[in-house]
Design a protein around this motif. Structure first.
Motif, mmCIF file in Angstrom:
data_model
loop_
_atom_site.group_PDB
_atom_site.id
_atom_site.type_symbol
_atom_site.label_atom_id
_atom_site.label_comp_id
_atom_site.label_asym_id
_atom_site.label_seq_id
_atom_site.Cartn_x
_atom_site.Cartn_y
_atom_site.Cartn_z
ATOM 1 N N GLU A 279 0.802 -1.211 0.000
ATOM 2 C CA GLU A 279 0.000 0.000 0.000
ATOM 3 C C GLU A 279 0.839 1.268 0.000
ATOM 4 O O GLU A 279 0.429 2.288 -0.546
ATOM 5 C CB GLU A 279 -0.947 0.002 1.219
ATOM 6 C CG GLU A 279 -1.999 -1.098 1.180
ATOM 7 C CD GLU A 279 -2.951 -0.961 0.005
ATOM 8 O OE1 GLU A 279 -3.106 0.172 -0.497
ATOM 9 O OE2 GLU A 279 -3.519 -1.976 -0.430
ATOM 10 N N ASN A 280 1.994 1.234 0.627
ATOM 11 C CA ASN A 280 2.834 2.432 0.651
ATOM 12 C C ASN A 280 4.301 2.029 0.743
ATOM 13 O O ASN A 280 4.636 0.889 1.074
ATOM 14 C CB ASN A 280 2.450 3.367 1.809
ATOM 15 C CG ASN A 280 2.589 2.694 3.154
ATOM 16 O OD1 ASN A 280 3.707 2.466 3.633
ATOM 17 N ND2 ASN A 280 1.460 2.358 3.785
ATOM 18 N N HIS B 30 3.529 1.430 -10.609
ATOM 19 C CA HIS B 30 3.129 2.811 -10.884
ATOM 20 C C HIS B 30 2.630 3.495 -9.619
ATOM 21 O O HIS B 30 2.900 4.688 -9.399
ATOM 22 C CB HIS B 30 2.031 2.825 -11.950
ATOM 23 C CG HIS B 30 1.529 4.199 -12.273
ATOM 24 N ND1 HIS B 30 2.264 5.111 -12.990
ATOM 25 C CD2 HIS B 30 0.356 4.829 -11.951
ATOM 26 C CE1 HIS B 30 1.584 6.233 -13.119
ATOM 27 N NE2 HIS B 30 0.424 6.093 -12.498
ATOM 28 N N HIS B 31 1.933 2.751 -8.784
ATOM 29 C CA HIS B 31 1.380 3.311 -7.552
ATOM 30 C C HIS B 31 2.484 3.860 -6.646
ATOM 31 O O HIS B 31 2.381 4.997 -6.142
ATOM 32 C CB HIS B 31 0.584 2.223 -6.811
ATOM 33 C CG HIS B 31 0.179 2.593 -5.435
ATOM 34 N ND1 HIS B 31 -0.788 3.545 -5.174
ATOM 35 C CD2 HIS B 31 0.601 2.154 -4.212
ATOM 36 C CE1 HIS B 31 -0.938 3.679 -3.862
ATOM 37 N NE2 HIS B 31 -0.109 2.846 -3.261
ATOM 38 N N LEU B 32 3.532 3.098 -6.440
ATOM 39 C CA LEU B 32 4.613 3.545 -5.560
ATOM 40 C C LEU B 32 5.439 4.649 -6.214
ATOM 41 O O LEU B 32 5.823 5.619 -5.555
ATOM 42 C CB LEU B 32 5.506 2.370 -5.187
ATOM 43 C CG LEU B 32 4.872 1.287 -4.314
ATOM 44 C CD1 LEU B 32 5.883 0.188 -3.998
ATOM 45 C CD2 LEU B 32 4.323 1.875 -3.012
ATOM 46 N N GLN C 104 4.511 6.833 -8.432
ATOM 47 C CA GLN C 104 3.758 8.077 -8.535
ATOM 48 C C GLN C 104 3.642 8.781 -7.192
ATOM 49 O O GLN C 104 3.715 10.015 -7.117
ATOM 50 C CB GLN C 104 2.362 7.796 -9.103
ATOM 51 C CG GLN C 104 1.539 9.052 -9.390
ATOM 52 C CD GLN C 104 0.215 8.724 -10.029
ATOM 53 O OE1 GLN C 104 -0.504 7.821 -9.601
ATOM 54 N NE2 GLN C 104 -0.125 9.448 -11.088
ATOM 55 N N ASN C 105 3.466 8.009 -6.129
ATOM 56 C CA ASN C 105 3.219 8.594 -4.817
ATOM 57 C C ASN C 105 4.466 8.756 -3.954
ATOM 58 O O ASN C 105 4.483 9.596 -3.054
ATOM 59 C CB ASN C 105 2.189 7.751 -4.062
ATOM 60 C CG ASN C 105 0.825 7.795 -4.698
ATOM 61 O OD1 ASN C 105 0.139 8.812 -4.666
ATOM 62 N ND2 ASN C 105 0.415 6.686 -5.304
ATOM 63 N N HIS C 106 5.507 7.968 -4.237
ATOM 64 C CA HIS C 106 6.712 8.023 -3.407
ATOM 65 C C HIS C 106 7.976 7.953 -4.273
ATOM 66 O O HIS C 106 8.851 7.114 -4.031
ATOM 67 C CB HIS C 106 6.722 6.869 -2.397
ATOM 68 C CG HIS C 106 5.440 6.702 -1.645
ATOM 69 N ND1 HIS C 106 5.095 7.494 -0.577
ATOM 70 C CD2 HIS C 106 4.414 5.820 -1.808
ATOM 71 C CE1 HIS C 106 3.924 7.110 -0.097
ATOM 72 N NE2 HIS C 106 3.485 6.108 -0.834
ATOM 73 N N HIS D 67 10.445 10.043 -12.224
ATOM 74 C CA HIS D 67 9.225 10.374 -11.479
ATOM 75 C C HIS D 67 9.460 11.472 -10.448
ATOM 76 O O HIS D 67 8.505 12.136 -10.021
ATOM 77 C CB HIS D 67 8.656 9.122 -10.816
ATOM 78 C CG HIS D 67 7.925 8.215 -11.756
ATOM 79 N ND1 HIS D 67 8.573 7.390 -12.652
ATOM 80 C CD2 HIS D 67 6.597 8.012 -11.964
ATOM 81 C CE1 HIS D 67 7.677 6.710 -13.352
ATOM 82 N NE2 HIS D 67 6.484 7.079 -12.967
ATOM 83 N N THR E 34 8.469 15.607 -10.801
ATOM 84 C CA THR E 34 7.264 16.326 -10.374
ATOM 85 C C THR E 34 7.509 17.078 -9.067
ATOM 86 O O THR E 34 6.628 17.808 -8.608
ATOM 87 C CB THR E 34 6.093 15.350 -10.162
ATOM 88 O OG1 THR E 34 6.441 14.402 -9.149
ATOM 89 C CG2 THR E 34 5.768 14.607 -11.460
#
Length: 319
Positions: free
Chosen positions: A116-117, A147-149, A151-153, A176, A179
């Protein structure tokens, strides 16, 4: 079922990786790791017990292979490298349930839920590195590309990839990070964990994009109307253009590239950047000659050229 209790306490250590064999108070077994035939019992900091087969630990973990291969007294079992008494004791891992359960599932071939993170992944990766478990580490290397990790971290993904020497993953994560504004104090805790050897290539990537973009914006070949001196009005051919509005617009774009080096907000006909006062003033600038009123800049062609400049900027850290 509770684990046997013993009256002695001793420690087995390997560098900074320490397991303490202790007497066992009343604890509960994890439902997936409660097979009475499993020889080794591990305990988390929350007191949960995990029965694991000796063969599994020794074949998947370099740490346990070394630990269970140490010379033992004569009352040994199996191949003579671990005593019967030690197999009946509890090994305190000093690890929380989350990291211990996840890693044991990975080395045992059991399914795990989605990461999840990045903090969860990092906790398990740290333990996997301590225990020298190449299989789980390879699994988490693959997960780092999700992509989830990313994009967010992205910054933490880059830090972990560099720590483990995963160059392909580090390059992907570095893209990534474009941004992000690395000068924002919110990123300081992660940047402080990086070595200068890992951090400098990332800072250089962000700087190279910013500086190269500025050079391209100042190019007379790419932006003749704004950067050539002198440049006459395209309509009347008489008036020398006043490029003050273009210079202001370039400066605003340069600041935006510092804030968000990806540049995905620039060169677009719509969006926040399209409504900047500097952008509106640039597109509304006209020839000052009476009766002419020709626009100084072709908005569509200029925006297209801005996007072309961004497309040639470096996208990853250098090897």
């Amino acid at each position: 079922m509770s684990a046997p209790t013993i009256s002695t306490v001793h420690t087995v250590s390997s560098n900074s990786k320490v397991l303490r064999i202790t007497a066992n108070p009343v604890s509960m077994y994890h439902p997936l790791f409660s097979d009475p035939d499993a020889e080794v019992v591990l305990r988390s900091t929350q007191g949960t017990l995990y029965r694991v087969f000796l063969f599994t630990l020794r074949t998947t973990s370099g740490f346990f292979e070394t630990m269970f291969s140490l010379p033992q007294p004569a009352d040994c079992v199996g191949d003579g490298r671990i005593s019967k008494a030690d197999l009946q004791t509890v090994l305190d891992t000093y690890e929380p349930d989350f990291a211990l359960e996840r890693l044991l599932k990975l080395i045992s071939g059991l399914a795990i839920s989605k990461w999840e993170n990045i903090d969860d992944l990092e906790r398990v990766l740290i333990l996997a590195e301590k225990w020298d478990t190449p299989g789980p580490i390879a699994h988490m290397r693959y997960a780092l590309n999700s992509h989830h990790l990313l994009q967010n971290h992205p910054l933490k993904c880059y830090m972990l990839a560099k720590h483990f020497g995963w160059e392909a993953e580090a390059k992907l994560a570095s893209t990534h990070t474009l941004t992000l504004n690395l000068l924002d104090s919110i990123h300081t805790p992660i940047l402080d964990q990086m070595s200068s050897k890992d951090l400098l290539p990332l800072l250089n990537l962000h700087r190279r994009r910013r500086d190269t973009f500025r050079e391209l914006l100042n190019s007379p070949e790419r932006f003749a109307a704004g950067n050539s001196s002198p440049y006459h009005c395209n309509r009347c051919g008489v008036t020398v253009l006043d490029n003050h509005s273009w210079r202001q617009f370039k400066h605003r774009m340069f600041l935006e590239m510092e804030r968000r080096p990806l540049g995905d907000t620039l060169g677009l006909p719509v969006g926040d950047a399209a409504e900047w006062p500097e952008a509106l003033a640039c597109w509304e600038a006209k020839c000052s000659k009476t009766g002419c009123g020709g626009l100084n800049y072709d908005r569509i062609a200029t925006l297209r050229q801005i996007r072309a400049c961004i497309s040639v900027l470096p996208t990853t850290v250098e090897a």
